[in-house]
Design a protein around this motif. Structure first.
Motif: not given
Length: 437
Positions: A301-311, A369-378, A432-436
């Motif tokens: 999840w740390r990599r996921a958040v970093r990618a989201a902010w970079t893009g 779009f990044a939230s789609q990959g994370a499955g976090r759409m709220t 930031p996103w974390r594992a459920r």
């Protein structure tokens, strides 16, 4: 991180830049057909973009995210089966939009202010385009499957070629050549369908050629609810976000239509600029869907958040710069498409109110779009609703209570855009996103 994002985003971004020029060229073509054609296209545009955003970034995003998570988790059999499930879902949605175009859309265009010649032009374009919507859905869903599997280059190459071909084909089919007068409003619609069909066929050949390391199976498989849900749990909310964005455009179109055909045509040129930036956000955002989805599938999840902010910051900077440039020379932009002084005035009013805030629009779109990959759409879900309420109810209030007229509608659109970007970026910044659990 940077190289992976570039590999996944660059091909699609190139396609989306080409699509931006296609949008500019087609607006020019509609301008050559007259003010009624511009107004007619403005009536169809929200519904057309709703379908495009659902196919490419809504349900298409759900398809790409499901494929990315399956590949990231090493579920190869699920990845093979997802091709069948995606194509079945895309066929059903295409038929739904075709039905809506022939039953509900004519009434919708009238409610948005369409009448007389402008309504006739809208119906001509709408009936042709949506009757062949299966080609559009197939094109975007096949692209999503390839991108979700990590191959953005193949769909990028084919869709780039089809985009380049679309402009001269639209021009000839709309305006004719030699003694042949062309098809008028139907021409660009036919061009869009033809190029989408060719692109879809080429992508299908690549997919069944083992481009992702496996050959999809259509026979001998049963449809599984869990695989449909893997697409729909992201795709439904993402599509609702696309729906609210385009419902916002429809309702605002209705407000603008109260000020006449010239205002409607000017708004059509102005809002076209906004929707031309959606493909640019999609280019980077589609890469984020895959990159974040693979990281989420691997529970990184740390990599996921970093990618989201970079893009998202890259997209916000690029789109914001484009908006600021056009806001400085709004009349020059308007004159690319029309010489009618009333239409130019309406276009200038829209651009000067809204374009300075495109940077927040870009950040919000790519994080969605990044939230789609994370499955976090709220956050994207509520941000879309907030934008809808502010732009429409706020626009109505500024007309009826403050008597701000057309400028009030455009002010409300700008405030809604600010809220949209802030409500998506804020939650990710502070939580930031974390594992459920």
């Amino acid at each position: 991180m940077g190289s992976s994002l570039w590999k996944l985003s660059a091909p699609t971004t190139a396609v989306m830049i080409a699509q931006t020029f296609v949008a500019i060229a087609e607006t020019f073509i509609f301008g050559r057909l007259g003010t009624d054609a511009l107004a007619g296209f403005a009536l169809v545009f929200p519904l057309m973009m709703m379908m495009t955003m659902m196919a490419a970034g809504g349900m298409g995003g759900g398809v790409a995210a499901a494929m990315a998570r399956a590949m990231g988790a090493g579920r190869r059999d699920d990845a093979r089966s997802l091709v069948l499930h995606a194509l079945a879902l895309g066929t059903g949605l295409a038929l739904l939009f075709t039905l809506l175009a022939w039953t509900v859309a004519p009434t919708l265009y009238r409610l948005l202010g369409g009448e007389g010649r402008s309504l006739e032009q809208a119906l001509t374009y709408s009936h042709v385009l949506f009757s062949g919507s299966l080609f559009i859905w197939a094109n975007f869903f096949l692209s999503a499957l390839l991108r979700g599997g990590g191959d953005a280059a193949t769909p990028g190459r084919y869709m780039l070629f089809s985009s380049i071909a679309q402009v001269p084909l639209s021009y000839v089919l709309a305006l004719g050549i030699g003694d042949w007068p062309g098809f008028g409003m139907a021409g660009p619609a036919i061009s869009s369908l033809a190029t989408s069909a060719i692109s879809a066929l080429l992508q299908a050949r690549a997919l069944w050629g083992g481009r992702l390391g496996f050959v999809p199976a259509l026979g001998g498989l049963s449809l599984q609810g869990r695989l449909f849900w893997d697409i729909l749990r992201v795709g439904l909310i993402a599509s609702f976000s696309a729906f609210t964005a385009n419902l916002t455009a429809m309702l605002v179109t209705g407000l603008v239509g109260r000020f006449g055909v010239a205002a409607l045509a000017g708004y059509g040129i102005g809002v076209r600029l906004e929707f031309m930036l959606v493909p640019l956000a999609f280019g980077i955002g589609s890469g984020l869907t895959t990159l974040v989805g693979v990281a989420a599938g691997a529970n990184d999840w740390r990599r996921a958040v970093r990618a989201a902010w970079t893009g998202s910051l890259v997209a916000g900077l690029g789109i914001g710069l484009f908006g600021w440039i056009v806001a400085i020379v709004p009349e020059g932009w308007a004159r690319l498409f029309t010489s009618d002084p009333q239409v130019i005035a309406a276009t200038v009013a829209y651009i000067t109110h809204v374009a300075p805030f495109y940077c927040l629009f870009g950040i919000g779109m790519t994080l969605s779009f990044a939230s789609q990959g994370a499955g976090r759409m709220t956050a994207p879900f509520f941000a879309g609703i907030a934008r809808l309420c502010i732009a429409t109810v706020g626009g109505w209030f500024m007309i009826e209570s403050l008597d701000w007229g057309l400028h009030g509608v455009f002010t409300a659109i700008a405030v809604g855009m600010i809220a949209f970007g802030s409500l998506i970026a804020g939650p990710l910044l502070f939580h930031p996103w974390r594992a459920r659990a």
